[in-house]
Design an enzyme around this catalytic site. Sequence first.
Site, PDB file in Angstrom:
ATOM      1  N   CYS A 116      -6.593   3.815  -7.380  1.00 15.96           N
ATOM      2  CA  CYS A 116      -7.235   3.160  -6.241  1.00 15.96           C
ATOM      3  C   CYS A 116      -8.090   1.988  -6.713  1.00 15.96           C
ATOM      4  CB  CYS A 116      -8.087   4.169  -5.476  1.00 15.96           C
ATOM      5  SG  CYS A 116      -8.800   3.518  -3.943  1.00 15.96           S
TER       6      CYS A 116
ATOM      7  N   CYS B 267     -10.361  11.699  -1.604  1.00 13.32           N
ATOM      8  CA  CYS B 267     -10.460  11.391  -0.171  1.00 13.32           C
ATOM      9  C   CYS B 267      -9.308  11.924   0.661  1.00 13.32           C
ATOM     10  CB  CYS B 267     -10.601   9.880   0.030  1.00 13.32           C
ATOM     11  SG  CYS B 267      -9.185   8.908  -0.523  1.00 13.32           S
TER      12      CYS B 267
END
Length: 373
Positions: A113, A211
């Site tokens: 990410c 997440c």
Amino acid sequence: MSSSYNNTVAVAMSGGVDSSTVAAMLKDEGYSLVGLTLQLWNQRRLAGHEGMPEQVQGRCCSIDDVYDARRVAETLGIPYYLINEQERFERDVVRPFVSEYLAGRTPIPCSLCNDHLKFDQLLVRARQIGADRIATGHYARNAYDPARDRWILSRPVDRSKDQTYFLFGLTQEQLSRTLFPLGGYQKPEVRELAAQHGLALATKPDSQEICFIPGGDYKAFIDAYLDEQGEAIPDTAGDLVSTSGKVLGKHSGIHNFTIGQRKGLGVSSANPLYVIQIDHDSHRVTVGSDNESLATAVRAGRLNWISIPSLEGEMRVRVKIRHRHEPAPATLRMIAPGEAEANFDEPQRAVTPGQAAVFYDGDEVVGGGWISS
């Protein structure tokens, strides 16, 4: 501030106390700020799916976090934008995460990410709105060394919050455009700064989970995700064997295991057993004793160098092979183009393909790569 940059900084606002405090600090320093939040994943997606929890609290990038980030921006009086990057996140982070687990490796989605979104697309968006640089709430330090003509990434003052392991993939260009204002602070000091600036989330708990994986159950997520996509889980059932090759039992799939795993092996033993090796081709999972889980070296590819332009000869470093691992002394050398090997002074437990090996010289990040063996 360097004259080569303008005064506008885009702050990556996650809705947590760290990035919110960064925004407040930089405003006090006289920067012109714009708040940006990346919408990466629908937190309700897969919630309640078979094996998945209904609740989505405790994870970063939730709808509540977006609300908190917007509220902080309003409090500080700075412009705020929500950027939808869900498609790219799924393509560059979620899909590779699933593929790696199915191949018997243990990936690091946070590093992916950072490489593909937070320090790539965020910089692109920042420039589109007139900001030369971004600022984040990561605990790391970043400074230009004119003697080496390189940007140097270093560990923060608060070792317990050190996030340099996830940042090893940053390029010189990305480092030159990034501010890490929290690198010199302890976390309690950051919370105090948030309170002093009147931020309502000064006591907000830190997010504890990846997440897109509620409850931290990787297997349940992979099962649910593939079912949603209409894809069958590959049949990787096979033998559970000892280091001598003796078959101890059967397992239902290699994605249920990770190197160093002790629990949930499905076999009983007088002494604890650990996963030593996962073979994607034969579907064999090898287990052994604690001592058998130790490795004398680690190999890494897809290298990125930070404090040096390249590795010439041997170099003494400390090597971190997972986020909570204490960097271990080792001798680093190149063994092939694009591949390095670090030989540890003392054997290390659970060297895991798919994780990162990050090399340190004191506090400085020398570079790092992805563990191949």
